[in-house]
Write an enzyme that holds these catalytic residues in place. Sequence first.
Site, PDB file in Angstrom:
ATOM      1  N   LYS A 153       2.155  -0.103 -31.941  1.00 42.22           N
ATOM      2  CA  LYS A 153       0.597  -0.256 -32.208  1.00 42.22           C
ATOM      3  C   LYS A 153      -0.194   0.371 -30.938  1.00 42.22           C
ATOM      4  CE  LYS A 153       0.939  -4.975 -34.551  1.00 42.22           C
ATOM      5  NZ  LYS A 153       2.380  -4.821 -34.409  1.00 42.22           N
ATOM      6  N   ILE A 154       0.342   0.148 -29.756  1.00 38.66           N
ATOM      7  CA  ILE A 154      -0.331   1.219 -28.863  1.00 38.66           C
ATOM      8  C   ILE A 154      -0.253   2.517 -28.998  1.00 38.66           C
ATOM      9  CG2 ILE A 154      -0.530   1.467 -26.105  1.00 38.66           C
ATOM     10  CD1 ILE A 154       0.357  -1.484 -25.903  1.00 38.66           C
ATOM     11  N   ARG A 233       5.382   0.650 -18.582  1.00 41.52           N
ATOM     12  CA  ARG A 233       6.082  -0.465 -17.670  1.00 41.52           C
ATOM     13  C   ARG A 233       6.629   0.656 -16.363  1.00 41.52           C
ATOM     14  NH1 ARG A 233       3.910  -3.915 -19.146  1.00 41.52           N
ATOM     15  NH2 ARG A 233       4.666  -6.051 -20.093  1.00 41.52           N
ATOM     16  N   ASP A 257      -0.689   3.660 -14.293  1.00 44.92           N
ATOM     17  CA  ASP A 257      -1.118   2.187 -14.157  1.00 44.92           C
ATOM     18  C   ASP A 257      -0.205   1.209 -13.919  1.00 44.92           C
ATOM     19  OD1 ASP A 257      -3.342   0.336 -14.431  1.00 44.92           O
ATOM     20  OD2 ASP A 257      -2.363  -0.466 -16.157  1.00 44.92           O
ATOM     21  N   GLU A 262       6.145  -2.594  -8.266  1.00 42.34           N
ATOM     22  CA  GLU A 262       4.812  -3.286  -8.112  1.00 42.34           C
ATOM     23  C   GLU A 262       4.903  -4.873  -7.851  1.00 42.34           C
ATOM     24  OE1 GLU A 262       2.941  -4.279 -12.420  1.00 42.34           O
ATOM     25  OE2 GLU A 262       3.572  -2.322 -12.157  1.00 42.34           O
ATOM     26  N   HIS A 294      -2.022  -1.666 -12.607  1.00 43.83           N
ATOM     27  CA  HIS A 294      -1.944  -2.474 -13.973  1.00 43.83           C
ATOM     28  C   HIS A 294      -2.894  -2.992 -14.580  1.00 43.83           C
ATOM     29  CE1 HIS A 294       2.152  -4.208 -15.640  1.00 43.83           C
ATOM     30  NE2 HIS A 294       1.094  -4.250 -16.683  1.00 43.83           N
ATOM     31  N   GLN A 295      -3.966  -2.398 -14.869  1.00 43.88           N
ATOM     32  CA  GLN A 295      -5.261  -2.917 -15.476  1.00 43.88           C
ATOM     33  C   GLN A 295      -5.560  -2.451 -16.813  1.00 43.88           C
ATOM     34  OE1 GLN A 295      -7.408  -0.353 -12.200  1.00 43.88           O
ATOM     35  NE2 GLN A 295      -9.275  -0.341 -14.040  1.00 43.88           N
ATOM     36  N   ALA A 296      -4.625  -1.812 -17.252  1.00 37.85           N
ATOM     37  CA  ALA A 296      -4.914  -1.214 -18.721  1.00 37.85           C
ATOM     38  C   ALA A 296      -5.148  -2.329 -19.635  1.00 37.85           C
ATOM     39  CB  ALA A 296      -3.661  -0.264 -19.406  1.00 37.85           C
TER      40      ALA A 296
END
Length: 331
Positions: A153-154, A233, A257, A262, A294-296
């Site tokens: 989907k992405i 990831r 991202d 992390e 990691h804000q996508a």
Amino acid sequence: MEILAFGVQADEKPLIERAFAGHHEVRCLDVFLNEDTAPIAAGYEAVSTSVNAVLDRHVLNILAAGGTRMIAQRSTGFNNIDLAVAERLGMTVARVSYYSPYAVAEFAWTLALAVNRRVVRASTRTRDFDFRLDGLMGRDMYGRTVGVLGTGKIGEAFTRIAHGFGMRLLGWDVAENPACMELGMKYVPKDRLLAEADLVTLHVPLMPETVHLIDADALRAMKDDAILVNSSRGGLIDTAALVAELREGRFNGVGLDVYEAEAGLFFQDRSLEAVDDDTLARLVTFPNVLVTSHQAYYTEEAVGQIVDATVRNILDYTEGRRSENVLVPRT
């Protein structure tokens, strides 16, 4: 029942409290779940966790000993959870199997365009009233080749935007997406995609088979002036190998991202501390690299869908239902 939610961001808290209103009480904490914070959950039957929570054998045993029987993770990925241990302990585990793919796809394009057009460098200069254009030259995306690793989907949403730019579309996945093929995507082996793409973007889940999907060999297979974007990831890229290639002056730009180490860093303010991660410290010094935290996924629409799904997962648990979000069912 009162739910304990770990790792709740300030913008996320009112959405969570509003979604649970009329169903269950919820207590929101900004600390992340790990071995040190797990004892806080004692007495809570259900906990909700973020993507960077540590849910290994030690943490799960602490939770189970404190009476936790249900874990509702607020993310699609669940590589941070030892599902076998959770099942052995009789715990129910659920995730969010779907939320807005546009949030992540659009942010991946934000990274790609920002590094291509040197937006961060330009913004920093203009704050100092330096309006020179030296070193800011980018490239048209039109007519160039994009390689999409992972066309779910992405990946499909990213591909639709790439099609709008007028790009040549290459894809790689275990299964071909008819919607991407209708846009003109050609599925090719990974090595060919890496060799031909001007822009490589990652949209695959992190599993044992995909750890370091982009390793030293894959990086060497890419064009010297390619752009690499990862909004999926961190473990998909061998970061040490990436740093080695960047030191050789390779790549037009890299937008990340996510980062494979992390946990314990992202979503926290470490600005007044000495960060002992030498790889990350070196990575952020490269002028052609942009790292975000990691804000996508972090849009009103996506977070709202994540929160709503988390509420449904807990209601399903309390009412004995099972949905596609359940990773370990209630026994």
